[in-house]
Write an enzyme that holds these catalytic residues in place. Structure first.
Site, PDB file in Angstrom:
ATOM      1  N   LYS A  60       0.008 -46.575 -32.265  1.00 26.89           N
ATOM      2  CA  LYS A  60      -0.695 -45.870 -33.335  1.00 26.89           C
ATOM      3  C   LYS A  60      -1.560 -44.799 -32.693  1.00 26.89           C
ATOM      4  CE  LYS A  60      -3.383 -46.421 -37.534  1.00 26.89           C
ATOM      5  NZ  LYS A  60      -4.022 -45.132 -37.379  1.00 26.89           N
ATOM      6  N   ASP A  96      -6.750 -50.940 -48.077  1.00 19.45           N
ATOM      7  CA  ASP A  96      -6.943 -51.745 -46.873  1.00 19.45           C
ATOM      8  C   ASP A  96      -8.391 -52.197 -46.838  1.00 19.45           C
ATOM      9  OD1 ASP A  96      -8.421 -49.589 -45.909  1.00 19.45           O
ATOM     10  OD2 ASP A  96      -6.981 -49.049 -44.354  1.00 19.45           O
ATOM     11  N   TYR A 128       4.730 -40.237 -39.276  1.00 18.74           N
ATOM     12  CA  TYR A 128       3.498 -40.531 -39.996  1.00 18.74           C
ATOM     13  C   TYR A 128       2.415 -39.575 -39.520  1.00 18.74           C
ATOM     14  CZ  TYR A 128      -0.513 -43.366 -41.564  1.00 18.74           C
ATOM     15  OH  TYR A 128      -1.654 -43.811 -42.159  1.00 18.74           O
ATOM     16  N   ARG A 167      -4.177 -47.737 -30.774  1.00 17.19           N
ATOM     17  CA  ARG A 167      -3.787 -49.097 -30.408  1.00 17.19           C
ATOM     18  C   ARG A 167      -2.270 -49.221 -30.518  1.00 17.19           C
ATOM     19  NH1 ARG A 167      -5.555 -49.114 -35.605  1.00 17.19           N
ATOM     20  NH2 ARG A 167      -4.334 -50.179 -37.207  1.00 17.19           N
ATOM     21  N   ASP A 212      -6.183 -46.338 -49.659  1.00 20.36           N
ATOM     22  CA  ASP A 212      -5.504 -45.808 -48.471  1.00 20.36           C
ATOM     23  C   ASP A 212      -4.079 -45.381 -48.838  1.00 20.36           C
ATOM     24  OD1 ASP A 212      -5.302 -45.069 -45.810  1.00 20.36           O
ATOM     25  OD2 ASP A 212      -4.751 -47.071 -45.130  1.00 20.36           O
ATOM     26  N   ASP A 271      -3.099 -39.484 -45.791  1.00 11.26           N
ATOM     27  CA  ASP A 271      -1.958 -39.937 -44.989  1.00 11.26           C
ATOM     28  C   ASP A 271      -0.644 -39.464 -45.593  1.00 11.26           C
ATOM     29  OD1 ASP A 271      -3.619 -41.366 -43.235  1.00 11.26           O
ATOM     30  OD2 ASP A 271      -3.573 -43.139 -44.513  1.00 11.26           O
ATOM     31  N   TYR A 315       1.913 -54.614 -41.381  1.00  7.30           N
ATOM     32  CA  TYR A 315       1.651 -54.050 -40.057  1.00  7.30           C
ATOM     33  C   TYR A 315       0.286 -54.404 -39.471  1.00  7.30           C
ATOM     34  CZ  TYR A 315      -1.168 -49.928 -41.508  1.00  7.30           C
ATOM     35  OH  TYR A 315      -2.143 -49.091 -41.986  1.00  7.30           O
TER      36      TYR A 315
END
Length: 163
Positions: free
Chosen positions: A16, A84, A42, A30, A89, A57, A126
């Site tokens: 990520k 989240d 993404y 991470r 999100d 996003d 995820y």
């Protein structure tokens, strides 16, 4: 409606990455704790502010993964509404605006049910093994609602002093 998406994470990655908006450099945030990989490229829509205080996003459907920092001119075809641990999100689902191979994808119902389920499943699991993190998937909405969220995100960005 067309807009620029900056890619942070290529399709198939478990790393990520995030753009450090102060330095402009790409930072490894991470490696995902689960064995899942990003189902699409993404990133985020330039000059927006989502409900979570970060740029909006965006997932970009491509045949080949790109790379962190790649800028793609896109159009939205839908959005996955989710929350989240930090709140709203949402994830835009986009296609490159100049790619004739995805010209037929104009709205969320043009994306196969299986592809939608694969993306939804990724975002629902995820963060499963990460302490203190959680995700609640909601549902898919179409292009009109996605474009309305983009407009709201542009306004939030401007209202917060963005140019």
């Amino acid at each position: 409606m067309e807009f620029d998406v900056t890619i942070e994470i290529p399709k198939g990655s478990r790393n990520k990455y995030e753009v450090d908006h102060e330095t402009g450099r790409i930072r490894l945030d991470r490696r995902l704790f689960t064995s899942t990989a990003y189902p699409t490229d993404y990133g985020f829509v330039e000059n927006t502010l989502g409900e979570d205080g970060d740029p909006l996003d965006a997932l970009v459907i491509l045949d080949e993964p790109t790379f962190p920092g790649c800028l793609i001119r896109c159009r939205a075809i839908g959005m996955f509404r989710m929350t989240d641990e930090a709140g709203g999100d949402d994830k835009l689902l986009c296609v490159p605006s100049t790619d004739p191979r995805v010209e037929h994808l104009r709205d969320i119902h043009h994306v196969s049910e299986f592809d939608r389920l694969e993306i939804q499943h990724f975002f629902e699991v995820y963060k499963d093994l990460e302490p203190g993190k959680s995700v609640e998937g909601a549902d898919w909405v179409g292009r009109t609602e996605a474009e309305a969220e983009i407009e709201r995100s542009y306004k939030r960005f401007k209202d917060q002093g963005g140019h």
